[in-house]
Each structure stands twice: as structure tokens, then as C-alpha cells.
Scaffold this active site. Structure first.
Site, mmCIF file in Angstrom:
data_model
loop_
_atom_site.group_PDB
_atom_site.id
_atom_site.type_symbol
_atom_site.label_atom_id
_atom_site.label_comp_id
_atom_site.label_asym_id
_atom_site.label_seq_id
_atom_site.Cartn_x
_atom_site.Cartn_y
_atom_site.Cartn_z
ATOM 1 N N LYS A 169 -10.467 -4.076 11.856
ATOM 2 C CA LYS A 169 -9.345 -3.637 12.701
ATOM 3 C C LYS A 169 -9.330 -4.390 14.038
ATOM 4 O O LYS A 169 -8.271 -4.775 14.528
ATOM 5 C CB LYS A 169 -9.391 -2.120 12.922
ATOM 6 C CG LYS A 169 -9.104 -1.297 11.671
ATOM 7 C CD LYS A 169 -7.716 -1.584 11.083
ATOM 8 C CE LYS A 169 -7.379 -0.725 9.886
ATOM 9 N NZ LYS A 169 -6.128 -1.108 9.214
ATOM 10 N N LEU A 210 -0.445 7.272 3.963
ATOM 11 C CA LEU A 210 0.650 7.004 4.903
ATOM 12 C C LEU A 210 1.822 6.371 4.167
ATOM 13 O O LEU A 210 2.990 6.743 4.377
ATOM 14 C CB LEU A 210 0.149 6.065 6.019
ATOM 15 C CG LEU A 210 1.200 5.558 6.998
ATOM 16 C CD1 LEU A 210 1.833 6.712 7.765
ATOM 17 C CD2 LEU A 210 0.575 4.567 7.991
ATOM 18 N N GLY A 245 0.831 -1.210 0.000
ATOM 19 C CA GLY A 245 0.000 0.000 0.000
ATOM 20 C C GLY A 245 0.863 1.257 0.000
ATOM 21 O O GLY A 245 0.500 2.287 0.575
ATOM 22 N N ASP A 282 -0.623 -7.099 -5.497
ATOM 23 C CA ASP A 282 -1.928 -7.215 -4.849
ATOM 24 C C ASP A 282 -1.684 -8.158 -3.668
ATOM 25 O O ASP A 282 -1.296 -9.315 -3.877
ATOM 26 C CB ASP A 282 -2.923 -7.822 -5.856
ATOM 27 C CG ASP A 282 -4.267 -8.148 -5.223
ATOM 28 O OD1 ASP A 282 -4.390 -8.044 -3.983
ATOM 29 O OD2 ASP A 282 -5.186 -8.525 -5.975
ATOM 30 N N TYR A 325 -15.048 -1.455 8.580
ATOM 31 C CA TYR A 325 -13.629 -1.135 8.747
ATOM 32 C C TYR A 325 -13.186 -1.415 10.193
ATOM 33 O O TYR A 325 -12.153 -2.042 10.438
ATOM 34 C CB TYR A 325 -13.450 0.338 8.381
ATOM 35 C CG TYR A 325 -12.069 0.898 8.532
ATOM 36 C CD1 TYR A 325 -11.040 0.540 7.663
ATOM 37 C CD2 TYR A 325 -11.791 1.836 9.526
ATOM 38 C CE1 TYR A 325 -9.780 1.092 7.787
ATOM 39 C CE2 TYR A 325 -10.538 2.397 9.650
ATOM 40 C CZ TYR A 325 -9.526 2.030 8.778
ATOM 41 O OH TYR A 325 -8.277 2.585 8.909
HETATM 42 N N1 SER Z 1 -8.654 7.659 8.922
HETATM 43 C C1 SER Z 1 -9.400 6.456 8.986
HETATM 44 C C2 SER Z 1 -10.697 6.572 8.314
HETATM 45 O O1 SER Z 1 -11.318 7.598 8.404
HETATM 46 C C3 SER Z 1 -9.612 6.036 10.410
HETATM 47 O O2 SER Z 1 -8.579 5.204 10.769
HETATM 48 O O3 SER Z 1 -11.115 5.628 7.717
#
Ligand code: SER
Length: 320
Positions: free
Chosen positions: A145, A13, A8, A51, A141
Site C-alpha cells: 500500500k 467493497l 475485483g 485477472d 500488505y
Molecule cells: N481491512 C484491511 C485488512 O484488514 C485493512 O485495510 O486487511
């Protein structure tokens, strides 16, 4: 000899972390990978298209470059994940499991994986959320996590894999465009302000969220990866904190430099995601275990972004 692989690497980041790791370990020792073509930040060094769901190719690259460290950053962010539930689950979970499994088999010395404030849900403490608050997220999401954190802890406990992780707040950088996150309004807002455009904010004016300037995020990542293993007491993921602000507060910080800037609030489905996350985070354990300390306040970050972004926008538009 360190041989670092980043997945990525074209992301928000990834692009900045790649530059910093190349400075620290040498261009020839950092292999940036991404599912998309290399972007401009990757021109200086080694790049491979990958990928992370293609485990065979992932394995080949680890073997080819004799990798000793992995920064596994490839993932779908919160807002995009809500729209692509199955893709998000597949990429975020299986990408991590491929990474952990290959790291174990190839005896990779250290692995970094980003978690998020999204692990917390409405039942966590809203302010200064402690490390051990309940993790009952309401987003896909967030679920990936929480599960990912447990997989990291499992691989550490069961196989002794040195996997380290940070629960990032919203990350704000000016070098790349927003990447489908709920906190990304705070990236977009600077682009609109510099271009003299009205900013339509998808969150409400008083929606406070924990945030961090990209240079602090890169510093936190490097510091955690450099920390002595026996000082680390958290093998799920560390709370880290820097700044917390509302859309109105960031707009006011921008107006100090661009008085004519205007913002309109039009909350959409992302407001619900933001409302389920903490307002601010308690990171005392990261401070204790690896001396974490951020450098940037809201106004310092605004000043830094507004100093650099206009040049970048000018350069990009003259190249178009
Ligand atoms: N920055 C991220 C998001 O908004 C949160 O970890 O998905």
C-alpha cells in the site's frame, strides 16, 4: 459518457460499489470484472472475467468498452497476504502498475485505487493518526500500500493521470463474507451473532481499530471521485475515518439486540498485525478537501446490519 471498469468486483467493497455505480451511471455503462465467476451481485449487468495480471486481456477490455474510468480493487488483504507473500506482492503491485500504465496509454479520465490504514506501522501516532504520519508498515500488505500510494502520486505528477485514493479503515458490510483481512472479525461477528453461535475472536478484547460501515465507504469513494480535481491536495491517499472500536465494544453493541450473544477471545497472528495499526485516524484533510463526513456510528451500523442480515442468511440457506 462514463464507461466504468471495476476490478475485483466480487470482493467486499467491489460488490457494493458496483451496485451503486450501476445506479449512478446506468447498468450498460459499468463493466464489473473479477478473477472468479460472477457472483449474485453481478447478475444485473455486464461482467467479464479478468485477472489483472493478464495485461493483454485488461487492455482488450478497456478498448472493447471504451473505458473512461477505472476502479482497481483487486488485491489480497492483510492476513491472506502474510500467508502468501509472493502472491500478494505480485498481485497488489503488478495489478496496480498494469492499471496505471494502461490508464495512461488509453488516456483514462479517472482512476480509483484503495489504500489502507495498513500503511501505518508501530512508529505512527496511535490515536487520531494524522495524514502525514510516518508510513513504516510491518506487514506485506502495508508495504504494497505504501509503494502503491507512491506509484499513484508518481503517475499523477509525471503524466498528469487523475488517480485518486482513500486509506480505508476496516470495512464492514453484511452482504459478502469476510475476505482475509485483519479487520474482518467485525464482519464475521454479525454472522455468528445472527446464527446464535459463539464467536471466537482472533483479536484481543481491547484491540481498537479504525472501522467504517460499507455504505460510508461507498459514499466516500463516490464523493472523492466526484470532487473537483483542483481541490485535491493529496495524491498519495487520503486518511478517512468513521468509527473506532474494540472487539468488546462491538460485542456489547450486538448484545443490546441479542442479549444471549457470547464472544471468546483467542488472539492469533492477526493480533500482531492489528497492534501495529492505529486505533483511530485524523481525517481533517479529507473533510476540508472534499467535504467528507461519515453517517454511521457503531450502534447505528449494528442496528442496520441486524435489520438486514437475518433475511439474507435465510434467503441464502433456502437457496442451498
Ligand atoms: N481491512 C484491511 C485488512 O484488514 C485493512 O485495510 O486487511
Amino acid at each position: 459518457m462514463r464507461k466504468i471498469l471495476i476490478t475485483g468486483a466480487n470482493g467486499q467493497l467491489g460488490s457494493e460499489l458496483t451496485i451503486e455505480l450501476r445506479k449512478l451511471a446506468g447498468n450498460e455503462n459499468v463493466i464489473a470484472t473479477d478473477i472468479s465467476e460472477p457472483d449474485k451481485s453481478q447478475r444485473e449487468g455486464l461482467f467479464e472475467k479478468l485477472d489483472v495480471l493478464d495485461k493483454e486481456l485488461y487492455k482488450e477490455l478497456i478498448r472493447k468498452y471504451k473505458i473512461t474510468e477505472i476502479y482497481h480493487l483487486a488485491a489480497l488483504l492483510s492476513a491472506n497476504a502474510e500467508k502468501n507473500v509472493e502472491t500478494a506482492w505480485g498481485l497488489n503491485m503488478n495489478g496496480l502498475l498494469n492499471t496505471l500504465d494502461l490508464a495512461r496509454k488509453f488516456e483514462i479520465g479517472k482512476v480509483f485505487w484503495p489504500s489502507s490504514i495498513a500503511v501505518f506501522g508501530p512508529d505512527a501516532h496511535k490515536n487520531r493518526t494524522p495524514q502525514e504520519s510516518p508510513c513504516n508498515p510491518t506487514t506485506v500488505y502495508g508495504i504494497t500500500k505504501v509503494a502503491g500510494e507512491q506509484w499513484c502520486a508518481y503517475y499523477h505528477r509525471k503524466f498528469g493521470l487523475d488517480v485518486r485514493s482513500i486509506r480505508y479503515p476496516g470495512l464492514i458490510g453484511y452482504k459478502s463474507l469476510p475476505g482475509g483481512g485483519t479487520t474482518d472479525y467485525a464482519v464475521d461477528i454479525y454472522h455468528k451473532a445472527v446464527k446464535g453461535e459463539l464467536f471466537n475472536c482472533f483479536l484481543s478484547r481491547d484491540s481498537a481499530l479504525p472501522m467504517m460501515y460499507m455504505s460510508d465507504a461507498v459514499k466516500a469513494t463516490i464523493d472523492l471521485m466526484n470532487a473537483q480535481a483542483d481541490r485535491l491536495t493529496v495524491r498519495t491517499s487520503y486518511n478517512v475515518s468513521a468509527i473506532s472500536f474494540t472487539p468488546e465494544e462491538i460485542a456489547n453493541s450486538i448484545k443490546k439486540h441479542i442479549p444471549g450473544f457470547s464472544i471468546r477471545y483467542e488472539p492469533d497472528y492477526r493480533q500482531e498485525i492489528a497492534a501495529s495499526w492505529p486505533d483511530s485516524i485524523d481525517d481533517s484533510i479529507a473533510r476540508r478537501d472534499w467535504d467528507w463526513e461519515p453517517d454511521f456510528s457503531l450502534d447505528k451500523m449494528t442496528m442496520d446490519i441486524l435489520r438486514h442480515l437475518p433475511n439474507l442468511i435465510e434467503k441464502t440457506s433456502s437457496m442451498e
